[in-house]
Design an enzyme around this catalytic site. Structure first.
Site, PDB file in Angstrom:
ATOM      1  N   LEU A   1     -38.526  26.175  92.296  1.00  0.00           N
ATOM      2  CA  LEU A   1     -37.326  25.340  92.422  1.00  0.00           C
ATOM      3  C   LEU A   1     -36.280  26.025  93.292  1.00  0.00           C
ATOM      4  O   LEU A   1     -35.793  25.459  94.259  1.00  0.00           O
ATOM      5  CB  LEU A   1     -36.757  25.030  91.042  1.00  0.00           C
TER       6      LEU A   1
ATOM      7  N   GLU B   1     -33.250  30.663  84.837  1.00  0.00           N
ATOM      8  CA  GLU B   1     -33.217  29.320  84.248  1.00  0.00           C
ATOM      9  C   GLU B   1     -31.811  28.727  84.247  1.00  0.00           C
ATOM     10  O   GLU B   1     -31.441  27.940  83.376  1.00  0.00           O
ATOM     11  CB  GLU B   1     -33.773  29.343  82.804  1.00  0.00           C
TER      12      GLU B   1
END
Length: 380
Positions: A126, A364
């Site tokens: 990502l 995260e």
């Protein structure tokens, strides 16, 4: 949980199995892996034999179909030996779950059997050099050309880059912003896929991290997860669970260092008595234990909410991630202080946990972003 404050018999059995695996397969070797920057492929594949490569992949797809709280118990136990190894397994689980949860039957049949056994290992892609916390601004493009996408761009800070076989990748197939993002499964040996040099890191030395570079890589449209434009939604769903897992990894590392500190202060003598006898030591240990249990309670609650798909699951996973990683890092730092100069030496495990847990406040989604998520949700 049978009620608010206890684990079920099945959860206790899962926790015990993970703890025994860690004691036998991870803890005795973790310092060596860190020192040699060694990727423990065999130990990770041994975890797959217990089902730990597909914890919340459905049983129909070959996984063990457990819940988010069960997963948190497993990652907490694994991190007691090595947070780096536990986090690597967590990332593989996220990628496998995303394929199982959102992929079509053909995609699942092609990838999941080998991911469940870890004959194939997976990374999640990502983050980019210019879009870390601002994930919706990613610039890696996937241009449709017949039955393929032509993918170009760079992903940054990818765990397993270069050693893993499969890359679940967020790409831009449409308009700017979140609605233009899609998800592709990309094989390592795809022409046009290459990797940067391994990053030189403070910690997480047992897990390789590098850039993943796409240079006009042709990826079949059949490798798309879900529909075009659904990728950002999938990414955010994955991050709810990923935040729980990285929080659990902080809990496990903090518990290990608290236990190490308790054992050490009982034997270390200064001024004619053990340092455990000093009130300051007792107060510090009491604060450390309280901080750990508070973070654990919130993380377990958040795991239950994510598992139940509660409306406030994202807020609670963000709060739990922030508290667990902040408290975990602080507990390890205070444990190192109790060891004095010895805590700074590699002869003891504390400094390794201090290095490994520091990055959890960034992974995260940074803890600053966690605060943004919580604040915005409270004010909406």
């Amino acid at each position: 949980m049978t009620h608010l404050f206890s684990l079920t018999d099945d959860q206790l059995a899962i926790q015990d199995m993970a703890r025994r695996f860690t004691a036998d397969t991870i803890t005795p070797f973790a310092a060596q892996w860190d020192e040699a920057h060694e990727f423990p492929r065999d130990a990770i594949r041994a975890a797959a034999e217990l089902g730990f490569a597909a914890i919340y992949v459905s049983e129909e797809a070959g996984g063990i179909g457990l819940g988010r709280l069960d997963a948190a118990l497993i990652f907490e136990a694994l991190s007691y030996g090595c947070p780096t190894t536990a986090a690597f397994i967590s990332i593989h689980n996220m990628a496998a779950w995303m394929i199982d949860r959102f992929g079509d039957d053909a995609l699942k049949s092609r990838y999941l059997p080998a991911l469940v056994s870890m004959d194939l290992m997976a990374s999640y892609c990502l983050t980019e050099p210019g879009s870390g916390s601002d994930a919706a601004a990613l610039r890696t493009t996937a241009r449709r050309d017949g039955d393929d996408y032509v993918v170009s761009g760079t992903k940054q800070f990818i765990s397993g880059a270069g050693v893993n076989d499969v890359y679940v990748t967020m790409v831009r197939t449409g308009e700017p912003g979140p609605k233009g993002i899609s998800c592709l499964v990309i094989d390592r040996d795809t022409p046009g896929v290459s990797f940067g040099l391994p990053e030189r890191k403070l910690g997480w030395n047992a897990s390789p991290t590098a850039q993943v570079i796409f240079d006009n890589a042709r990826v079949p449209v059949a490798n798309r997860v879900g529909d075009e434009g659904d990728g950002f939604r999938f990414a955010m769903a994955g991050l709810d669970g990923g935040r729980l897992n990285i929080g659990a990894c902080s809990l496990g590392g903090a518990q290990r260092c608290l236990d190490e500190a308790i054992a050490y202060v009982k034997t270390r003598a200064q001024f004619g008595r053990t340092i455990a006898e000093f009130q300051n030591t007792q107060f510090q240990l009491a604060d450390m234990a309280t901080d750990l249990e508070a973070a654990r309670a919130l993380l377990y609650l958040a795991a239950a909410k994510v598992g139940a798909d509660a409306p406030d699951k994202t807020r609670f996973s963000a709060m739990a991630k922030k508290l667990a990683t902040d408290n975990g890092s602080s507990i390890v730092d205070r444990a190192l202080q109790m060891f004095g100069g010895y805590g700074y030496l590699k002869d003891y495990p504390i400094e390794r946990f201090w290095r490994d847990l520091r990055v959890h406040r960034i992974l995260e989604g940074t803890n600053e972003v966690m605060r943004m998520i919580v604040g915005r949700d409270l004010l909406k």
